[in-house]
Design a protein around this motif. Structure first.
Motif, PDB file in Angstrom:
ATOM      1  N   TYR A  75       0.827  -1.213   0.000  1.00  0.00           N
ATOM      2  CA  TYR A  75       0.000   0.000   0.000  1.00  0.00           C
ATOM      3  C   TYR A  75       0.860   1.260   0.000  1.00  0.00           C
ATOM      4  O   TYR A  75       0.531   2.246  -0.679  1.00  0.00           O
ATOM      5  CB  TYR A  75      -0.945  -0.004   1.199  1.00  0.00           C
ATOM      6  CG  TYR A  75      -2.305  -0.563   0.879  1.00  0.00           C
ATOM      7  CD1 TYR A  75      -3.355   0.261   0.522  1.00  0.00           C
ATOM      8  CD2 TYR A  75      -2.534  -1.941   0.909  1.00  0.00           C
ATOM      9  CE1 TYR A  75      -4.609  -0.253   0.208  1.00  0.00           C
ATOM     10  CE2 TYR A  75      -3.777  -2.468   0.599  1.00  0.00           C
ATOM     11  CZ  TYR A  75      -4.809  -1.618   0.245  1.00  0.00           C
ATOM     12  OH  TYR A  75      -6.044  -2.136  -0.075  1.00  0.00           O
ATOM     13  N   THR A  76       1.953   1.243   0.767  1.00  0.00           N
ATOM     14  CA  THR A  76       2.835   2.418   0.802  1.00  0.00           C
ATOM     15  C   THR A  76       3.398   2.709  -0.572  1.00  0.00           C
ATOM     16  O   THR A  76       3.393   3.861  -1.037  1.00  0.00           O
ATOM     17  CB  THR A  76       3.989   2.192   1.801  1.00  0.00           C
ATOM     18  OG1 THR A  76       3.443   1.962   3.106  1.00  0.00           O
ATOM     19  CG2 THR A  76       4.910   3.406   1.847  1.00  0.00           C
ATOM     20  N   TYR A  77       3.887   1.653  -1.239  1.00  0.00           N
ATOM     21  CA  TYR A  77       4.445   1.844  -2.587  1.00  0.00           C
ATOM     22  C   TYR A  77       3.379   2.359  -3.545  1.00  0.00           C
ATOM     23  O   TYR A  77       3.609   3.323  -4.292  1.00  0.00           O
ATOM     24  CB  TYR A  77       5.023   0.526  -3.100  1.00  0.00           C
ATOM     25  CG  TYR A  77       5.437   0.612  -4.552  1.00  0.00           C
ATOM     26  CD1 TYR A  77       6.645   1.201  -4.917  1.00  0.00           C
ATOM     27  CD2 TYR A  77       4.590   0.148  -5.567  1.00  0.00           C
ATOM     28  CE1 TYR A  77       7.006   1.306  -6.251  1.00  0.00           C
ATOM     29  CE2 TYR A  77       4.942   0.262  -6.894  1.00  0.00           C
ATOM     30  CZ  TYR A  77       6.153   0.842  -7.230  1.00  0.00           C
ATOM     31  OH  TYR A  77       6.500   0.956  -8.543  1.00  0.00           O
ATOM     32  N   ALA A  78       2.208   1.723  -3.528  1.00  0.00           N
ATOM     33  CA  ALA A  78       1.150   2.101  -4.475  1.00  0.00           C
ATOM     34  C   ALA A  78       0.674   3.530  -4.241  1.00  0.00           C
ATOM     35  O   ALA A  78       0.508   4.313  -5.197  1.00  0.00           O
ATOM     36  CB  ALA A  78      -0.015   1.128  -4.353  1.00  0.00           C
ATOM     37  N   VAL A 106      12.224   4.298  -6.431  1.00  0.00           N
ATOM     38  CA  VAL A 106      13.225   3.815  -5.467  1.00  0.00           C
ATOM     39  C   VAL A 106      12.902   4.283  -4.057  1.00  0.00           C
ATOM     40  O   VAL A 106      12.932   3.502  -3.099  1.00  0.00           O
ATOM     41  CB  VAL A 106      14.643   4.281  -5.880  1.00  0.00           C
ATOM     42  CG1 VAL A 106      15.661   3.871  -4.829  1.00  0.00           C
ATOM     43  CG2 VAL A 106      15.020   3.700  -7.240  1.00  0.00           C
ATOM     44  N   LEU A 107      12.568   5.555  -3.920  1.00  0.00           N
ATOM     45  CA  LEU A 107      12.230   6.096  -2.602  1.00  0.00           C
ATOM     46  C   LEU A 107      10.956   5.442  -2.058  1.00  0.00           C
ATOM     47  O   LEU A 107      10.839   5.204  -0.847  1.00  0.00           O
ATOM     48  CB  LEU A 107      12.044   7.609  -2.675  1.00  0.00           C
ATOM     49  CG  LEU A 107      13.305   8.446  -2.909  1.00  0.00           C
ATOM     50  CD1 LEU A 107      12.965   9.931  -2.946  1.00  0.00           C
ATOM     51  CD2 LEU A 107      14.341   8.177  -1.818  1.00  0.00           C
ATOM     52  N   SER A 108      10.021   5.150  -2.936  1.00  0.00           N
ATOM     53  CA  SER A 108       8.772   4.520  -2.500  1.00  0.00           C
ATOM     54  C   SER A 108       9.011   3.098  -2.002  1.00  0.00           C
ATOM     55  O   SER A 108       8.384   2.654  -1.038  1.00  0.00           O
ATOM     56  CB  SER A 108       7.762   4.509  -3.650  1.00  0.00           C
ATOM     57  OG  SER A 108       7.437   5.825  -4.049  1.00  0.00           O
ATOM     58  N   VAL A 109       9.919   2.360  -2.655  1.00  0.00           N
ATOM     59  CA  VAL A 109      10.248   1.003  -2.206  1.00  0.00           C
ATOM     60  C   VAL A 109      10.898   1.050  -0.823  1.00  0.00           C
ATOM     61  O   VAL A 109      10.569   0.249   0.072  1.00  0.00           O
ATOM     62  CB  VAL A 109      11.180   0.306  -3.222  1.00  0.00           C
ATOM     63  CG1 VAL A 109      11.703  -1.010  -2.659  1.00  0.00           C
ATOM     64  CG2 VAL A 109      10.450   0.056  -4.533  1.00  0.00           C
ATOM     65  N   ALA A 111      10.536   3.495   1.342  1.00  0.00           N
ATOM     66  CA  ALA A 111       9.479   3.933   2.256  1.00  0.00           C
ATOM     67  C   ALA A 111       8.580   2.767   2.649  1.00  0.00           C
ATOM     68  O   ALA A 111       8.095   2.698   3.789  1.00  0.00           O
ATOM     69  CB  ALA A 111       8.653   5.044   1.611  1.00  0.00           C
ATOM     70  N   ALA A 112       8.352   1.840   1.722  1.00  0.00           N
ATOM     71  CA  ALA A 112       7.530   0.666   2.010  1.00  0.00           C
ATOM     72  C   ALA A 112       8.143  -0.148   3.142  1.00  0.00           C
ATOM     73  O   ALA A 112       7.438  -0.598   4.067  1.00  0.00           O
ATOM     74  CB  ALA A 112       7.381  -0.189   0.756  1.00  0.00           C
ATOM     75  N   GLY A 113       9.455  -0.343   3.088  1.00  0.00           N
ATOM     76  CA  GLY A 113      10.130  -1.072   4.159  1.00  0.00           C
ATOM     77  C   GLY A 113      10.110  -0.317   5.472  1.00  0.00           C
ATOM     78  O   GLY A 113       9.912  -0.896   6.540  1.00  0.00           O
ATOM     79  N   LEU A 114      10.295   1.016   5.409  1.00  0.00           N
ATOM     80  CA  LEU A 114      10.335   1.824   6.630  1.00  0.00           C
ATOM     81  C   LEU A 114       8.976   1.870   7.321  1.00  0.00           C
ATOM     82  O   LEU A 114       8.892   1.788   8.554  1.00  0.00           O
ATOM     83  CB  LEU A 114      10.812   3.244   6.300  1.00  0.00           C
ATOM     84  CG  LEU A 114      12.271   3.370   5.848  1.00  0.00           C
ATOM     85  CD1 LEU A 114      12.573   4.814   5.445  1.00  0.00           C
ATOM     86  CD2 LEU A 114      13.220   2.916   6.952  1.00  0.00           C
ATOM     87  N   VAL A 115       7.913   2.010   6.551  1.00  0.00           N
ATOM     88  CA  VAL A 115       6.565   2.029   7.140  1.00  0.00           C
ATOM     89  C   VAL A 115       6.277   0.694   7.830  1.00  0.00           C
ATOM     90  O   VAL A 115       5.732   0.656   8.945  1.00  0.00           O
ATOM     91  CB  VAL A 115       5.502   2.329   6.064  1.00  0.00           C
ATOM     92  CG1 VAL A 115       4.102   2.083   6.603  1.00  0.00           C
ATOM     93  CG2 VAL A 115       5.637   3.771   5.589  1.00  0.00           C
ATOM     94  N   ALA A 116       6.647  -0.400   7.178  1.00  0.00           N
ATOM     95  CA  ALA A 116       6.449  -1.719   7.794  1.00  0.00           C
ATOM     96  C   ALA A 116       7.258  -1.841   9.081  1.00  0.00           C
ATOM     97  O   ALA A 116       6.779  -2.400  10.077  1.00  0.00           O
ATOM     98  CB  ALA A 116       6.851  -2.815   6.804  1.00  0.00           C
ATOM     99  N   ALA A 117       8.471  -1.301   9.084  1.00  0.00           N
ATOM    100  CA  ALA A 117       9.319  -1.363  10.280  1.00  0.00           C
ATOM    101  C   ALA A 117       8.745  -0.525  11.418  1.00  0.00           C
ATOM    102  O   ALA A 117       8.809  -0.913  12.592  1.00  0.00           O
ATOM    103  CB  ALA A 117      10.730  -0.895   9.937  1.00  0.00           C
ATOM    104  N   ALA A 237       6.092  -4.391  -1.605  1.00  0.00           N
ATOM    105  CA  ALA A 237       6.158  -3.413  -2.692  1.00  0.00           C
ATOM    106  C   ALA A 237       6.457  -4.108  -4.026  1.00  0.00           C
ATOM    107  O   ALA A 237       5.848  -3.784  -5.061  1.00  0.00           O
ATOM    108  CB  ALA A 237       7.231  -2.364  -2.388  1.00  0.00           C
ATOM    109  N   LEU A 238       7.380  -5.071  -4.008  1.00  0.00           N
ATOM    110  CA  LEU A 238       7.696  -5.820  -5.232  1.00  0.00           C
ATOM    111  C   LEU A 238       6.493  -6.637  -5.703  1.00  0.00           C
ATOM    112  O   LEU A 238       6.235  -6.744  -6.905  1.00  0.00           O
ATOM    113  CB  LEU A 238       8.892  -6.751  -4.978  1.00  0.00           C
ATOM    114  CG  LEU A 238      10.231  -6.081  -4.665  1.00  0.00           C
ATOM    115  CD1 LEU A 238      11.303  -7.135  -4.391  1.00  0.00           C
ATOM    116  CD2 LEU A 238      10.676  -5.180  -5.811  1.00  0.00           C
ATOM    117  N   LEU A 239       5.752  -7.199  -4.745  1.00  0.00           N
ATOM    118  CA  LEU A 239       4.565  -7.976  -5.107  1.00  0.00           C
ATOM    119  C   LEU A 239       3.503  -7.079  -5.729  1.00  0.00           C
ATOM    120  O   LEU A 239       2.797  -7.482  -6.663  1.00  0.00           O
ATOM    121  CB  LEU A 239       4.012  -8.678  -3.863  1.00  0.00           C
ATOM    122  CG  LEU A 239       2.916  -9.715  -4.100  1.00  0.00           C
ATOM    123  CD1 LEU A 239       3.438 -10.865  -4.966  1.00  0.00           C
ATOM    124  CD2 LEU A 239       2.398 -10.256  -2.776  1.00  0.00           C
ATOM    125  N   ALA A 240       3.386  -5.851  -5.222  1.00  0.00           N
ATOM    126  CA  ALA A 240       2.440  -4.895  -5.814  1.00  0.00           C
ATOM    127  C   ALA A 240       2.830  -4.583  -7.254  1.00  0.00           C
ATOM    128  O   ALA A 240       1.973  -4.522  -8.144  1.00  0.00           O
ATOM    129  CB  ALA A 240       2.411  -3.616  -4.979  1.00  0.00           C
TER     130      ALA A 240
END
Length: 368
Positions: A75-78, A106-109, A111-117, A237-240
């Motif tokens: 969701y963050t990436y999208a 790149v920044l969105s990917v 960010a996806a990891g950071l939001v999950a963390a 994010a990669l799955l999205a």
């Protein structure tokens, strides 16, 4: 020893070059084929399985919230990559949505990891005090609550409620998910082989002994939980990108069980086992056994059990056989090594090793 290391480096580089050449060939000639699709999805699932293995296999924390962190990453990436021109059509029920800016891919990917963390830190504070089944139930409950909240219309201007998110950038090449997953897995491997990884393994083996050696249990568990969630977010994010759409109802607990099954098949505590298990699982379930879903006519007789869904029945039987005969998984706790491969080709049926064992047993019996 130095000679063996040099040989291993040469073999590894040669193998990487061959794999890269094959991937480039597939990308050029069969970009939209089933093979390309399997490679992309298997690469993503490899990262997800390794990230879960870091927590369950190497640290001994039984978590079932992986689908929730993947959903946050997706969701963050999208949300941050949907073009401004497309937001009105995507968020048509929420007046174009609340987010009005777009971030680079790149920044969105990241960010996806950071939001999950960040969410992992919030969940980990109360949940990591629990052990075994209680931790699994708590993290599973978190994933289900999060899925319900994302679909709630109150958060619709950001998440689009229960509607699909689409129109965000996808993969331009099959090399993209493979390279990103490979880099992330390499970072996890370096971490496992560092002092942090040794602390994770110490907690897995015996928490009391680990604490007696000066390891801060709460801090180390939280580190493992955050790192695993960060890479799960990137995997989401990669799955999205792979699916070209995101919807919360797709990230159910069944997705976590699927990844956990891959970890068990490959070997709990083995990175290469998770990678091999991912490729075998995706290839078998979505490609090799697909012909079983089609009805078959043999000698003018229609075989009734060959119909839609039979593929998963056969696949389930295969999984049961693997679990029965490889109770510790394909790799167990071992990692891939060129020495083992060369030893296998020198003695594929273990005839030489068996002869040596028999000779050693006879000599030992003679001495007695």
């Amino acid at each position: 020893m130095v000679k063996n290391k040099k040989r291993d480096w040469i073999l590894s580089l040669a193998s990487a070059a061959v794999i890269l050449a094959v991937l480039i060939f597939i990308d050029k000639r069969a970009h939209y084929s089933m093979l390309a699709s399997v490679i992309q999805k298997a690469a993503i699932y490899s990262l997800l399985a390794v990230s879960l293995n870091l927590l369950n296999g190497f640290t001994g924390l039984f978590s079932l919230g992986q689908a929730g962190f993947m959903m946050l990453g997706a969701y963050t990436y999208a949300i941050f990559t949907i073009p401004s021109a497309s937001r009105a059509s995507v968020y048509q029920y929420f007046n174009g949505g609340a987010i009005t800016f777009t971030l680079p891919v790149v920044l969105s990917v990241i960010a996806a990891g950071l939001v999950a963390a960040v969410f992992a830190w919030l969940v980990g504070k109360p949940c990591l005090r629990l052990k075994s089944d209680y931790l699994a139930i708590a993290t599973l409950g978190f994933a289900e609550i999060l899925r319900a909240l994302i679909q709630w219309d109150v958060f619709g201007p950001v998440t689009n409620g229960s509607n699909i998110l689409r129109s965000f950038p996808s993969f331009g090449s099959i090399l993209t998910p493979v390279i990103i997953s490979a880099v992330c897995i390499a970072i996890i491997v370096l971490l496992i082989n560092s002092s942090y990884g040794r602390a994770f393994k110490a907690i897995r083996e015996d928490e009391i002994a680990a604490e007696a050696m000066g390891i801060n249990l709460a801090k180390t568990k939280m580190q493992a939980f955050l790192i695993s969630s960060f890479f799960a977010g990137i995997g989401g994010a990669l799955l999205a990108m792979f699916q070209a759409s995101v919807q919360a109802k797709g990230f159910t607990s069944a997705m976590t069980y699927e990844i956990l099954l891959i970890v068990v098949i490959g070997g709990i505590g083995s990175v290469t086992g998770s990678v091999i298990g991912s490729f075998l699982y995706i290839a078998a379930s979505e490609w090799w056994l697909r012909f079983l879903d089609d009805s078959v006519t043999y000698l003018h007789v229609n075989i009734p059990f060959m119909r839609g869904g039979f593929r998963m029945v056969v696949f389930s039987v295969v999984i049961m056989l693997i679990v029965l005969f490889y109770r510790r998984g394909i790799m167990g706790e071992n990692e891939f090594s060129w020495e083992a491969v060369l030893r296998f080709f020198r003695d594929p049926f273990h005839l030489v090793s068996r002869a040596h064992k028999k000779k050693a047993a006879k000599e030992a019996a003679g001495h007695e």
